[in-house]
Design a protein around this motif. Structure first.
Motif, mmCIF file in Angstrom:
data_model
loop_
_atom_site.group_PDB
_atom_site.id
_atom_site.type_symbol
_atom_site.label_atom_id
_atom_site.label_comp_id
_atom_site.label_asym_id
_atom_site.label_seq_id
_atom_site.Cartn_x
_atom_site.Cartn_y
_atom_site.Cartn_z
ATOM 1 N N LEU A 292 63.263 33.382 10.036
ATOM 2 C CA LEU A 292 63.112 34.538 9.872
ATOM 3 C C LEU A 292 64.473 35.449 9.691
ATOM 4 O O LEU A 292 65.131 34.768 10.366
ATOM 5 C CB LEU A 292 62.184 35.089 10.842
ATOM 6 N N LEU A 293 64.261 36.370 8.736
ATOM 7 C CA LEU A 293 66.359 37.476 9.368
ATOM 8 C C LEU A 293 66.005 38.757 9.200
ATOM 9 O O LEU A 293 65.102 39.546 8.569
ATOM 10 C CB LEU A 293 66.479 36.764 7.929
ATOM 11 N N MET A 294 65.851 38.734 10.596
ATOM 12 C CA MET A 294 65.897 40.395 11.660
ATOM 13 C C MET A 294 67.264 40.974 10.501
ATOM 14 O O MET A 294 68.569 40.840 11.384
ATOM 15 C CB MET A 294 65.765 40.294 12.779
ATOM 16 N N ILE A 295 66.734 41.921 10.242
ATOM 17 C CA ILE A 295 68.040 42.634 9.413
ATOM 18 C C ILE A 295 68.400 44.104 9.963
ATOM 19 O O ILE A 295 66.961 44.763 9.516
ATOM 20 C CB ILE A 295 68.363 42.984 7.341
ATOM 21 N N ASP A 296 69.962 44.154 9.491
ATOM 22 C CA ASP A 296 69.793 45.824 10.200
ATOM 23 C C ASP A 296 70.365 46.225 9.696
ATOM 24 O O ASP A 296 71.855 45.889 10.054
ATOM 25 C CB ASP A 296 69.900 46.375 11.905
#
Length: 454
Positions: free
Chosen positions: A34-38
């Protein structure tokens, strides 16, 4: 027919997608990421107070979607944030590879929009099975990793259990002194790579502290205490003794490699240091030219005359010197020319930004040219991507180290890596062996985010 990744607007549906990916991974013995991107993250000093336009955000996430496979999925969780589901990963390096592709595409878009990258997207990564098996746990871990990336101004951070532990009480002098006496400290070794041959040409010694109650303590927590209290002197002697004796053990196994140990200004103020270094080398039989001592610009300039005397006395033994974190201090070029140093190391604050920050790239290239004009070898620290390695190669940098090649690893790992290369024409290990070392023992951190350059 063109296949595109799934874009999911509903969080509940996305969690179902995660659970399905986890079930499939359990059957196929693969991993899920899972890649949480901002995409709106950035250093406050570079922010102009205005966020990205909605149009720019949409284009940015369209680029993110373009980096994904048909089996992946993306879920928007706010205007500037999204989560990417990566199914069927072979190893953590696959997740980093996707993150690097996202950075390249989105950085280029933001630079086109503003003329300079004022927003630097950041990513937090969580993996099944390493960090959890439920959708909610993996999402929480990815969010914690993203917060760590923002807090420490890092581009991509993998979740670690360290992030979720309660804050440690302040370290005390007596506890650190006890750690030195009771051998709670242990050395790790990060390879330095020749950029022309892609081979290991040396190792930097990095110290960790395994506290019996608090667990792994990193040097940025205990080194400042050691320097404030003067314990840095016995601590450095411990590191020198441990690493030089390890170098002797490697030599007994037929492994020839140099080691680099960091010194502080406290060490340069110690008149006994040259004799102590000479005694260690004589007692172990390790050739002096296999030891390199790294010193910072500020350590030298605190008392340049005394530093010069100490450095010259040790240099006469045959020991080599490098200036560490070059570019962050205030060294005089006149002194730099006089110092008995053979190399300079470019600080990672420049190399980690140079792919998207033209100013950093210009500084890196200028330092390399300056070092070569002074007859010095130039080493780049903090190399984390293939693009950074290729830029350094184009700039004619001599050597590099960083997570792209390997995190710091144990002495046993180094021995296995080097012995696996015994069939090569010399006794330096090919770079391919570095990443293979991470199937072995590591320092208690998550597996390295690296991709073998072959």
């Amino acid at each position: 027919m063109t296949h595109i990744p799934i874009e999911i607007a509903d969080n509940a549906q996305f969690q179902i997608q995660i659970r399905q990916a986890v079930l499939a991974a359990q059957h196929s013995a693969t991993q899920v990421g899972l890649l949480m991107i901002d995409i709106e993250a950035g250093e406050p000093s570079f922010r102009n107070g205005d966020g990205l336009s909605n149009d720019t955000k949409e284009k940015a996430f369209a680029l993110v979607t373009g980096t994904l496979r048909e089996s992946d999925a993306l879920c928007r969780i706010s205007g500037a944030e999204a989560v990417v589901l990566l199914s069927s990963l072979r190893n953590p390096a696959d997740a980093l590879l996707v993150a690097e592709k996202i950075f390249r595409k989105v950085d280029q878009l933001l630079q086109q929009k503003s003329g300079a990258v004022t927003f630097r997207p950041k990513i937090g990564v969580a993996l099944f099975p390493d960090h959890g098996s439920s959708a909610s746990t993996l999402l929480e871990c990815a969010d914690i990793a993203l917060k760590s990336a923002r807090r420490n101004n890092e581009r991509c951070v993998f979740y670690s259990e360290e992030f979720s532990r309660p804050a440690r009480p302040p370290l005390r002098l007596s506890v650190l002194r006890q750690a030195i006496v009771q051998d709670q400290l242990f050395p790790l070794y990060q390879p330095k790579i020749d950029l022309k041959s892609d081979r290991i040409v040396g190792l930097e010694v990095l110290t960790r502290w395994r506290h019996p109650e608090s667990g792994l303590i990193m040097p940025d927590e205990f080194i400042p205490l050691a320097e404030r209290t003067g314990l840095i002197v016995p601590l450095t002697l411990w590191v020198l003794n441990a690493s030089i004796n390890q170098c002797r053990r490697w030599r007994d196994q037929g492994i020839r490699t140099s080691i680099a140990v960091n010194l502080s200004m406290w060490n340069l103020d110690t008149p006994e240091l040259p004799e102590q270094v000479a005694a260690l080398l004589n007692s172990t039989g390790v050739p002096a030219d296999q030891l390199e001592l790294e010193i910072t610009e500020s350590a030298i300039m605190d008392d340049p005359h005394r530093a010069m005397r100490t450095l010259k006395a040790i240099r006469e033994l045959g020991v080599r010197f490098a200036i560490d974190d070059f570019g962050t201090g205030y060294s005089s070029l006149a002194y730099l020319k006089k110092l008995p140093v053979s190399s300079i190391k470019i600080d990672k604050s420049f190399t980690q930004n140079m792919e998207s920050d033209n100013d950093s790239a210009v500084i890196v290239r200028a330092i390399i040219d300056l070092g070569h004009n002074l007859g010095l070898k130039v080493v780049a620290e903090g190399v984390e991507t293939l693009e950074a390695k290729e830029m350094l190669t184009d700039f004619d940098c001599d050597e590099a180290q960083g997570y792209y090649f390997s995190r710091p690893v144990s002495a046993a790992d180094i021995a296995r890596i080097m012995q696996n290369a015994q069939t090569s024409s010399d006794q330096h290990s090919p770079i391919a062996g570095v990443s293979s070392g991470w199937a072995l023992e590591n320092d208690g951190e998550i597996p390295p985010a690296i991709k073998p350059p072959f």
